[in-house]
Design an enzyme around this catalytic site. Structure first.
Site, PDB file in Angstrom:
ATOM      1  N   ASP A 178       0.828  -1.010   0.108  1.00  0.00           N
ATOM      2  CA  ASP A 178      -0.024  -0.218   0.187  1.00  0.00           C
ATOM      3  C   ASP A 178       0.983   1.166   0.184  1.00  0.00           C
ATOM      4  O   ASP A 178       2.070   1.101   0.321  1.00  0.00           O
ATOM      5  CB  ASP A 178      -0.945  -0.062   1.503  1.00  0.00           C
ATOM      6  N   LEU A 179       0.634   2.245  -0.570  1.00  0.00           N
ATOM      7  CA  LEU A 179       1.392   3.575  -0.474  1.00  0.00           C
ATOM      8  C   LEU A 179       1.105   4.366   0.555  1.00  0.00           C
ATOM      9  O   LEU A 179       2.177   4.486   1.417  1.00  0.00           O
ATOM     10  CB  LEU A 179       0.907   4.250  -1.949  1.00  0.00           C
TER      11      LEU A 179
HETATM   12  P1  B16 Z   1      -6.599  10.113  -3.560  1.00  0.00           P
HETATM   13  P2  B16 Z   1      -3.771   4.067  -0.082  1.00  0.00           P
HETATM   14  C1  B16 Z   1      -5.557   6.112   0.025  1.00  0.00           C
HETATM   15  O1  B16 Z   1      -4.399   5.723  -0.316  1.00  0.00           O
HETATM   16  C2  B16 Z   1      -5.296   6.813   1.305  1.00  0.00           C
HETATM   17  O2  B16 Z   1      -5.279   5.905   2.531  1.00  0.00           O
HETATM   18  C3  B16 Z   1      -6.857   7.335   1.361  1.00  0.00           C
HETATM   19  O3  B16 Z   1      -6.879   8.167   2.626  1.00  0.00           O
HETATM   20  C4  B16 Z   1      -7.441   8.055   0.246  1.00  0.00           C
HETATM   21  O4  B16 Z   1      -8.607   8.604   0.332  1.00  0.00           O
HETATM   22  C5  B16 Z   1      -7.271   7.095  -1.060  1.00  0.00           C
HETATM   23  O5  B16 Z   1      -6.054   6.605  -1.138  1.00  0.00           O
HETATM   24  C6  B16 Z   1      -7.659   7.733  -2.242  1.00  0.00           C
HETATM   25  O6  B16 Z   1      -6.534   8.982  -2.581  1.00  0.00           O
HETATM   26  O7  B16 Z   1      -7.656  11.063  -3.103  1.00  0.00           O
HETATM   27  O8  B16 Z   1      -5.357  10.632  -3.577  1.00  0.00           O
HETATM   28  O9  B16 Z   1      -7.210   9.348  -5.075  1.00  0.00           O
HETATM   29  O10 B16 Z   1      -3.606   4.211   1.430  1.00  0.00           O
HETATM   30  O11 B16 Z   1      -4.463   3.051  -0.535  1.00  0.00           O
HETATM   31  O12 B16 Z   1      -2.326   4.061  -0.717  1.00  0.00           O
HETATM   32 MG    MG Z   2      -2.860   3.158   3.330  1.00  0.00          MG
END
Ligand code: B16
Ligand code: MG
Length: 220
Positions: A11-12
């Site tokens: 996961d990032l």
């Molecule tokens: P975006 P992950 C997720 O990344 C985040 O943890 C989450 O808080 C966020 O809402 C989601 O990505 C969408 O992000 O608005 O940049 O498309 O933890 O799956 O790497």
């Molecule tokens: Mg995450």
């Protein structure tokens, strides 16, 4: 025949880089514009879930209802603020142990993938200069169903050419740990043990791990 560890899916946000802070600042600003307080505690529910689900949770917190068009505009606004923050990321923002672990895994022939819900993952990886360190990158632009649906991890394993029982997932969010479990993948939680009970093991960050520890966790 017992499966052998052949791939790792990271996961990032929250595992490789701490962007949760910037998501929080942008959501808080949006809540402020809409006239209510959004706390760090409220923000915990947004970790790992998609942008539109995050917005729904935020609006429910403020007891606000919006139609689809208005929600789309709010999500764009929040993302513009968020991008202002993440444009400033540098390799110094990579969380401890990430680069060392990726290097060690590659030296043992283990494939590495990103499995992130974020639609900004490519920009983040670019800013951190990590893009080339991954064999496969699956982000929020590539999936139809967000975590806890396992689609993002299933696609990552498939693109690495691996079976689900040949990979380990690294996740900081409850929704992500659940997604890995639903795919039948072993998962290491990164963060607080009390929040990530479904994971096989929980570490504070990737600096606590190395290849031989992973092999032990994988085989346990
Ligand atoms: P975006 P992950 C997720 O990344 C985040 O943890 C989450 O808080 C966020 O809402 C989601 O990505 C969408 O992000 O608005 O940049 O498309 O933890 O799956 O790497
Ligand atoms: Mg995450």
């Amino acid at each position: 025949m017992a499966a052998i560890l052949k791939g790792c899916i990271f996961d990032l946000d929250g595992v490789i880089v701490d962007t949760a802070r910037y998501h929080f600042l942008a959501w808080k600003r949006l809540a402020g514009d809409l006239g209510f307080e959004f706390t760090e505690k409220d923000n915990e529910q947004l970790k790992g879930v998609s942008r539109m689900t995050s917005l729904d949770i935020l609006l429910a917190t403020g007891n606000i209802e919006k139609d689809k068009a208005a929600k789309d505009r709010l999500a764009v606004k929040k993302n513009e603020w968020y991008i202002e923050y993440i444009r400033k990321l540098t390799p110094a923002d990579i969380l401890p142990g990430s680069v060392e672990l990726l290097e060690e895994l590659h030296s043992h022939g283990i494939k590495c993938a990103v499995g992130s819900a974020s639609k900004n993952a490519m920009l983040i990886l670019e800013r951190l200069r990590l893009t080339d360190r991954f064999d496969v990158i699956i982000d929020g632009t590539r999936v139809n169903s967000a975590k806890p649906d396992p689609e993002v991890f299933v696609l990552a394993a498939r693109e690495m050419g691996l079976r689900y029982d040949e990979v380990i997932v690294f996740e900081d969010a409850v929704a992500g740990v659940e997604a890995a479990g639903r795919a039948g993948m072993k998962c290491i939680g990164v963060g607080k043990p009390e929040a990530l009970r479904m994971a096989a093991t929980v570490v504070t960050d990737l600096s606590e791990l190395n290849y031989s520890k992973l092999i032990k966790i994988y085989g346990s």
